[in-house]
Design a protein around this motif. Structure first.
Motif, short mmCIF file in Angstrom:
data_model
loop_
_atom_site.label_atom_id
_atom_site.label_comp_id
_atom_site.label_asym_id
_atom_site.label_seq_id
_atom_site.Cartn_x
_atom_site.Cartn_y
_atom_site.Cartn_z
N ILE A 58 -24.00 13.67 -43.13
CA ILE A 58 -22.79 14.48 -43.18
C ILE A 58 -22.64 15.34 -41.93
N GLN A 59 -23.73 15.82 -41.36
CA GLN A 59 -23.64 16.71 -40.21
C GLN A 59 -23.11 16.01 -38.95
N TYR A 60 -22.99 14.69 -39.00
CA TYR A 60 -22.48 13.94 -37.86
C TYR A 60 -21.02 13.49 -38.05
N MET A 61 -20.44 13.76 -39.19
CA MET A 61 -19.08 13.33 -39.47
C MET A 61 -18.06 14.27 -38.83
N GLN A 62 -17.17 13.71 -38.02
CA GLN A 62 -16.14 14.49 -37.36
C GLN A 62 -14.93 14.72 -38.25
N GLN A 63 -14.77 13.88 -39.27
CA GLN A 63 -13.65 14.00 -40.19
C GLN A 63 -14.16 13.96 -41.64
N PRO A 64 -15.03 14.90 -42.01
CA PRO A 64 -15.64 14.82 -43.34
C PRO A 64 -14.62 14.90 -44.48
N ALA A 65 -13.58 15.70 -44.33
CA ALA A 65 -12.60 15.81 -45.42
C ALA A 65 -11.90 14.48 -45.67
N ALA A 66 -11.54 13.77 -44.62
CA ALA A 66 -10.90 12.46 -44.78
C ALA A 66 -11.84 11.47 -45.45
N LEU A 67 -13.10 11.50 -45.07
CA LEU A 67 -14.09 10.61 -45.68
C LEU A 67 -14.29 10.96 -47.15
N PHE A 68 -14.35 12.25 -47.46
CA PHE A 68 -14.50 12.68 -48.85
C PHE A 68 -13.30 12.25 -49.70
N GLU A 69 -12.11 12.28 -49.12
CA GLU A 69 -10.92 11.82 -49.85
C GLU A 69 -11.04 10.34 -50.18
N GLU A 70 -11.57 9.58 -49.25
CA GLU A 70 -11.78 8.15 -49.50
C GLU A 70 -12.82 7.93 -50.59
N VAL A 71 -13.88 8.72 -50.57
CA VAL A 71 -14.89 8.62 -51.63
C VAL A 71 -14.24 8.90 -52.97
N ARG A 72 -13.43 9.92 -53.03
CA ARG A 72 -12.73 10.26 -54.28
C ARG A 72 -11.87 9.09 -54.76
N ARG A 73 -11.21 8.42 -53.83
CA ARG A 73 -10.35 7.29 -54.17
C ARG A 73 -11.14 6.13 -54.78
N VAL A 74 -12.31 5.83 -54.22
CA VAL A 74 -13.07 4.65 -54.66
C VAL A 74 -13.96 4.92 -55.87
N LEU A 75 -14.20 6.19 -56.19
CA LEU A 75 -15.03 6.51 -57.36
C LEU A 75 -14.26 6.31 -58.65
N ARG A 76 -14.93 5.75 -59.63
CA ARG A 76 -14.35 5.65 -60.98
C ARG A 76 -14.30 7.05 -61.59
N PRO A 77 -13.42 7.26 -62.57
CA PRO A 77 -13.43 8.56 -63.26
C PRO A 77 -14.83 8.86 -63.80
N GLY A 78 -15.31 10.05 -63.54
CA GLY A 78 -16.66 10.43 -63.96
C GLY A 78 -17.74 9.98 -62.98
N GLY A 79 -17.33 9.36 -61.87
CA GLY A 79 -18.30 8.90 -60.88
C GLY A 79 -19.00 10.05 -60.20
#
Length: 104
Positions: A58-79
């Motif tokens: 995470i400390q190397y990510m220049q766009q962590p918020a955008a990546l986190f939004e993508e994680v949220r999109r691909v996670l199932r509910p309760g993931g």
């Protein structure tokens, strides 16, 4: 990074070096992408994953918020989204938000 005794129905792994990803024999799919230039998880369907693990990067990510939004999109509910940190980093690679902290 995952316990050997746990069996997974599938395991998708990401990295910057495909040859290194091939060493993970438990992986059922692999992909490479520089998340600093493209933080998308475009190859993964909406709500397709039970869990996401980001290990010491995470400390190397220049766009962590955008990546986190993508994680949220691909996670199932309760993931679950697990982000692990290291007590060390490469200052030449880490973003300013990490390197300017006084406690380092």
């Amino acid at each position: 990074h995952l316990p050997a005794e746990v069996k997974y129905g599938s395991l998708t792994v990401h990295g910057m070096n495909y040859l290194e990803l091939l060493a993970n024999l438990r992986a059922t799919s692999r992909f490479t992408r520089n998340f600093n230039t493209d933080p998308s998880l475009r190859d993964l369907a909406n709500q397709s994953l039970d869990a996401v693990l980001m290990a010491v990067s995470i400390q190397y990510m220049q766009q962590p918020a955008a990546l986190f939004e993508e994680v949220r999109r691909v996670l199932r509910p309760g993931g679950v989204f697990i982000v692990s940190f290291s007590d060390r980093m490469f200052f030449t690679k880490a973003i300013n938000a990490w390197t300017r902290q006084r406690s380092m």
